[in-house]
Design a protein around this motif. Structure first.
Motif, PDB file in Angstrom:
ATOM      1  N   THR A  26       0.815  -1.224   0.152  1.00 19.10           N
ATOM      2  CA  THR A  26       0.141   0.130  -0.276  1.00 19.10           C
ATOM      3  C   THR A  26       0.644   1.578   0.137  1.00 19.10           C
ATOM      4  OG1 THR A  26      -0.430  -0.566   2.286  1.00 19.10           O
ATOM      5  CG2 THR A  26      -2.082  -1.129   0.761  1.00 19.10           C
ATOM      6  N   SER A  27       2.052   1.046   0.858  1.00 16.92           N
ATOM      7  CA  SER A  27       2.992   2.764   0.591  1.00 16.92           C
ATOM      8  C   SER A  27       3.123   2.569  -0.980  1.00 16.92           C
ATOM      9  CB  SER A  27       4.370   2.316   1.893  1.00 16.92           C
ATOM     10  OG  SER A  27       4.420   1.132   1.804  1.00 16.92           O
ATOM     11  N   HIS A  29       2.510   2.365  -3.414  1.00 18.31           N
ATOM     12  CA  HIS A  29       1.273   2.207  -4.059  1.00 18.31           C
ATOM     13  C   HIS A  29       0.537   4.052  -4.094  1.00 18.31           C
ATOM     14  CE1 HIS A  29      -0.304  -0.708  -6.831  1.00 18.31           C
ATOM     15  NE2 HIS A  29       0.316  -1.954  -6.182  1.00 18.31           N
ATOM     16  N   PHE A  30       0.672   3.932  -2.625  1.00 20.28           N
ATOM     17  CA  PHE A  30       0.753   5.975  -1.831  1.00 20.28           C
ATOM     18  C   PHE A  30       1.834   6.582  -2.473  1.00 20.28           C
ATOM     19  CE2 PHE A  30       0.789   8.649   0.999  1.00 20.28           C
ATOM     20  CZ  PHE A  30      -0.911   9.289   0.663  1.00 20.28           C
ATOM     21  N   THR A  33       1.598   7.021  -6.713  1.00 19.54           N
ATOM     22  CA  THR A  33       0.567   7.427  -7.086  1.00 19.54           C
ATOM     23  C   THR A  33       0.541   9.790  -6.715  1.00 19.54           C
ATOM     24  OG1 THR A  33      -0.732   5.203  -6.632  1.00 19.54           O
ATOM     25  CG2 THR A  33      -2.258   7.364  -7.831  1.00 19.54           C
ATOM     26  N   LEU A  34       1.479   9.400  -5.701  1.00 19.78           N
ATOM     27  CA  LEU A  34       1.402  10.828  -5.418  1.00 19.78           C
ATOM     28  C   LEU A  34       2.524  11.741  -5.959  1.00 19.78           C
ATOM     29  CD1 LEU A  34       0.316  12.205  -2.604  1.00 19.78           C
ATOM     30  CD2 LEU A  34       2.387  11.958  -0.928  1.00 19.78           C
ATOM     31  N   PRO A  39      -1.935   8.182 -11.839  1.00 17.60           N
ATOM     32  CA  PRO A  39      -3.684   7.149 -11.924  1.00 17.60           C
ATOM     33  C   PRO A  39      -4.094   6.932 -13.162  1.00 17.60           C
ATOM     34  CG  PRO A  39      -4.581   9.499 -11.670  1.00 17.60           C
ATOM     35  CD  PRO A  39      -2.517   9.239 -11.909  1.00 17.60           C
ATOM     36  N   VAL A  40      -5.062   5.816 -12.937  1.00 16.39           N
ATOM     37  CA  VAL A  40      -5.039   4.588 -13.999  1.00 16.39           C
ATOM     38  C   VAL A  40      -6.070   5.699 -14.122  1.00 16.39           C
ATOM     39  CG1 VAL A  40      -4.575   2.362 -13.646  1.00 16.39           C
ATOM     40  CG2 VAL A  40      -6.781   3.323 -12.728  1.00 16.39           C
ATOM     41  N   THR A  41      -7.068   6.280 -13.518  1.00 12.68           N
ATOM     42  CA  THR A  41      -8.199   6.736 -13.720  1.00 12.68           C
ATOM     43  C   THR A  41      -8.745   7.383 -15.095  1.00 12.68           C
ATOM     44  OG1 THR A  41      -8.696   7.463 -11.019  1.00 12.68           O
ATOM     45  CG2 THR A  41     -10.453   8.479 -12.247  1.00 12.68           C
ATOM     46  N   GLN A  43     -10.688  11.005 -17.003  1.00 14.55           N
ATOM     47  CA  GLN A  43     -11.613  11.486 -16.296  1.00 14.55           C
ATOM     48  C   GLN A  43     -12.500  11.580 -17.202  1.00 14.55           C
ATOM     49  OE1 GLN A  43     -10.649  13.986 -13.245  1.00 14.55           O
ATOM     50  NE2 GLN A  43      -8.719  12.535 -13.243  1.00 14.55           N
ATOM     51  N   PRO A  45     -15.701  13.232 -18.445  1.00  6.73           N
ATOM     52  CA  PRO A  45     -16.278  14.569 -19.601  1.00  6.73           C
ATOM     53  C   PRO A  45     -14.842  15.157 -20.159  1.00  6.73           C
ATOM     54  CG  PRO A  45     -17.509  14.554 -16.696  1.00  6.73           C
ATOM     55  CD  PRO A  45     -15.994  13.662 -16.729  1.00  6.73           C
ATOM     56  N   GLU A  46     -13.897  15.321 -19.196  1.00  7.29           N
ATOM     57  CA  GLU A  46     -12.952  16.029 -19.842  1.00  7.29           C
ATOM     58  C   GLU A  46     -11.974  15.272 -21.170  1.00  7.29           C
ATOM     59  OE1 GLU A  46     -12.489  15.496 -16.466  1.00  7.29           O
ATOM     60  OE2 GLU A  46     -13.479  17.999 -16.344  1.00  7.29           O
TER      61      GLU A  46
END
Lengths: 185, 380
Positions: A26-27, A29-30, A33-34, A39-41, A43, A45-46
């Motif tokens: 977890t650390s 990945h944290f 990403t930071l 990130p895999v997201t 966005q 509508p943009e």
């Protein structure tokens, strides 16, 4: 298959190795990403979604290269449509003639109820004139149910043009391609 | 401040207490709201996502760099969440037991705030001690109040009159009662070492003799402080794990267990009633974090730069710094809580009980005996 399950050792039963492993994952990945900001997201509508070829979106009517309506009001799509989303009003004996040559007639009104449509693509498959296509639109919205019934003008405007006036040519090519093996795509 | 001096001591006391309550509750509620945001952001980062980044306020959003940055940070989401939970429909299902249904959210919210009353969140500002109620039995009061917290959950489970909330309530009651024992026993070594129940005195003792979790600095390297290290570490770990269980956090969120019990005891709640459970849960976490900071990490003290003594007259900046130190430690614990939630899977119910009764409680008992033996042998 029989999976061999080893007895947990004394150390493993303390729950500590799993805990430390979890902390590490977890650390990592944290921090990744930071710091690297990947990130895999998506966005949504943009960043518009990429639609792959072959995607079955909303069915629209198309015009030919001269800007004439390709649909000849044969009503095959209306008959084949499983949820009965398509409603065609044929011109009748006194109606307007087709706006292109080599065609007997064109629909007086052509409505697709996008709330009923299940985007199966049977209308596109059955159309002998290559006049209706499932395009890549997938997010159809409206403020009322009546807005979701698309009429002929709207469908033609959204569909754009699709040249290829030679009736049956593409269908014939497709049929010929299937006679040879393996199928060329 | 002449009018303040003209008041009688009793009136002054009431005035300052009310002021302190306002100054603690306001920031606490804000922190609770932002803890929810932190939970969502940290979980997003751990799972390689972006997290909340949509809310944009009309005026502030148009400030060149700051506005988009705050939006990206999700800074306004707590505000919108709050408004949302107030204007949502407050639905009361037909089959619930109405009185308990209305009572349960309040009962789960109140104990969390009551615990904060005895926490010394700073040294002094002016002549005022930075604690709302300087009780001599601080920790006993805390345990008394914390054990009330279970009633909110049990009542909610009972009031909902349907199976999932009921199961959640039953599980929560068994779990919280079990872990309270371990929690209570884990702090006894602290009192053996300190010799006082007042939380302010506990902090003073830690400032002089080193933090309870690791008593090596402050009093120097005596044989006693070295021997007390394992005792401190064990009691801290037991207290930490019990605090996770008491606040119904993963890996012990038996009361909620979304994947099995829909959402446990608050399945039937909506709108602000659900919001109150939510606030209660996070306020409980803050209370737990504050307790751990006070009992084991030396509260508002730091063992260097002269930050371990109450400021002299006129050093109000130092008093503010002490509050800042306390907040930093508490927020560190909050981050750990959140981190653990997104790291560990939920324990099975029997494993949870097994851990509580057959591991934690014997270990805590052994730790009491060990601490007592160390103290007796080193001739305290």
């Amino acid at each position: 298959m029989i999976v061999k399950r080893n007895e947990l050792t004394w150390f493993e039963r303390l729950y500590l190795p799993a805990l430390i492993g979890g902390l590490k994952v977890t650390s990592r990945h944290f921090l990744n990403t930071l710091t690297t900001k990947t990130p895999v997201t998506q966005q949504y509508p943009e960043e518009p979604t990429k639609v792959l070829p072959g995607y079955r979106g909303a069915p629209y009517l198309v015009r030919d290269q001269d800007g004439a309506t390709k649909c000849v009001s044969c009503q095959l799509c209306e008959f084949v449509c499983p949820p009965k989303a398509i409603r065609i009003t044929p011109p009748g004996p006194t109606g307007k003639p087709a706006d292109r040559t080599n065609a007997e007639k064109m629909p007086e009104e052509f409505e697709i109820n996008m709330l009923r449509c299940i985007f199966c693509g049977l209308c596109q498959e059955v159309c002998p004139e290559e006049a209706i296509f499932l395009k890549s639109d997938f997010s159809l919205t409206g403020l009322a149910r009546s807005e979701m019934i698309y009429d002929k003008e709207k469908l033609l405007a959204l569909g754009g043009t699709h040249p290829g006036i030679q009736k049956w040519k593409h269908k014939l090519d497709e049929a010929k391609e299937q006679e040879t093996f393996p199928v060329k795509v | 401040m002449a009018w303040l001096d003209s008041l009688s001591p009793q009136t002054q006391f009431v005035f300052f207490t009310l002021l302190k309550i306002a100054c603690v509750l306001g920031p606490l509620l804000t922190l609770v709201a932002y803890a929810v945001l932190a939970e969502r952001k940290v979980s997003a980062l751990i799972q390689d996502r972006v997290g909340p980044n949509r809310v944009n306020l009309p005026l502030i959003g148009s400030i060149p760099v700051l506005g988009p940055f705050l939006t990206k940070l999700g800074f306004w989401h707590p505000l919108v969440d709050g408004v949302k939970s107030f204007i949502k429909e407050d639905f009361t299902p037909a089959h619930v037991r109405k009185i308990y249904f209305w009572l349960a959210p309040a009962i789960s919210l109140v104990p969390a705030f009551l615990v904060i009353a005895v926490i010394p969140f700073g040294s002094t500002l002016g002549a005022q001690k930075m604690v709302i109620a300087d009780l001599n039995v601080g920790i006993l009061y805390t345990f008394g109040i914390v054990s009330l917290g279970v009633y909110g959950i049990v009542l909610a489970g009972y009031a909902a009159n349907s199976k999932f909330p009921f199961l959640g309530g039953i599980r929560a009651s068994a779990q919280m009662i079990s872990y309270e024992i371990a929690m209570g026993m884990s702090v006894i070594p602290v009192f053996l070492v300190v010799g006082d129940l007042n939380l302010g005195k506990i902090i003073e003792h830690q400032a002089q003799n080193g933090w309870n979790v690791l008593p090596i600095f402050g009093g120097g390297f005596s044989a006693q402080s070295l021997l007390l290290i394992p005792c401190g570490v064990i009691s801290f770990l037991i207290f930490f794990i019990s605090a996770l269980a008491e606040t119904n956090r993963l890996p012990f969120d038996m009361a909620e267990s979304e994947s099995e019990l829909v959402s446990g005891y608050h399945t039937e709640y909506s709108s602000m009633k659900f919001g109150m459970f939510f606030i209660g849960e996070y306020a409980n976490m803050f209370a737990g974090a504050a307790m751990m900071t006070t009992l084991f990490l030396g509260g508002w003290t730091l063992p260097f730069l002269g930050l371990d003594v109450a400021p002299a007259d006129g050093e109000w900046w130092k008093g503010l710094l002490h509050i800042g130190i306390f907040m930093a430690k508490m927020l560190g614990f909050m981050f750990t809580f959140i981190w653990i939630r997104w790291m560990l899977p939920r324990f099975r119910y029997d494993q949870l009980m097994d851990l509580g009764w057959r591991r934690m409680i014997p270990l805590a008992l052994a730790n009491i005996i060990l601490t007592a033996a160390v103290l007796a042998l080193t001739n305290r």
